[in-house]
Enzyme design. Sequence first.
Site, PDB file in Angstrom:
ATOM      1  N   SER A   1       4.173   1.238   1.717  1.00  0.00           N
ATOM      2  CA  SER A   1       4.094   1.571   3.142  1.00  0.00           C
ATOM      3  C   SER A   1       3.420   0.488   3.973  1.00  0.00           C
ATOM      4  CB  SER A   1       3.370   2.900   3.338  1.00  0.00           C
ATOM      5  OG  SER A   1       4.060   3.929   2.670  1.00  0.00           O
TER       6      SER A   1
ATOM      7  N   HIS B   1      -1.487   1.633   6.475  1.00  0.00           N
ATOM      8  CA  HIS B   1      -0.398   1.616   7.456  1.00  0.00           C
ATOM      9  C   HIS B   1      -0.768   0.757   8.674  1.00  0.00           C
ATOM     10  CE1 HIS B   1       2.017   5.459   6.248  1.00  0.00           C
ATOM     11  NE2 HIS B   1       1.708   4.711   5.209  1.00  0.00           N
TER      12      HIS B   1
END
Length: 165
Positions: free
Chosen positions: A91, A142
């Site tokens: 991610s 993230h």
Amino acid sequence: MFPNQELFSTLAGTNIYILNGEYWRLITPIFIHVAFAHVLFNSFSLILFGPALERALGKGLFIIAYIGSGIGANIATLMIKPPYYTHIGASGAIFGLFGIYLAVLLFNKHAMPFYGKQVILPIVAISVIMTFFSPNVNIIGHLFGLASGFIIGRIILQFKSIHFH
């Protein structure tokens, strides 16, 4: 569960192990996942947003940018999260691709067609918002993946002209 727990234990980004010199753990988490849904979502994102960026950057630079963004996310996780925090998944690197797109949109506005801007901006916004509402997500990974990609994108744009078709 991960098919081979010993392999998972060796590859996961466990901060305390990184602090004790197992630096490969800044790279290997980018390539491992434990849940099918997790690998499916990351693969889907990579399939949607990777090819155009890979064509624009070239294979080698794309790979460097992708892994560099993932490493940036993992370094931030190491610095901010507690010592026994364990992280896995692509991610941070995926968000890095989003960051590169944002750098292109900000610093090379004419490189991307209008329809590309219409797609990428809402997807990035939704992805960032969903980060805060999804369970078991490395929020630091993230956000710093996005930031790393943005910085990498800015550096790339200093040396290479990028155009999307």
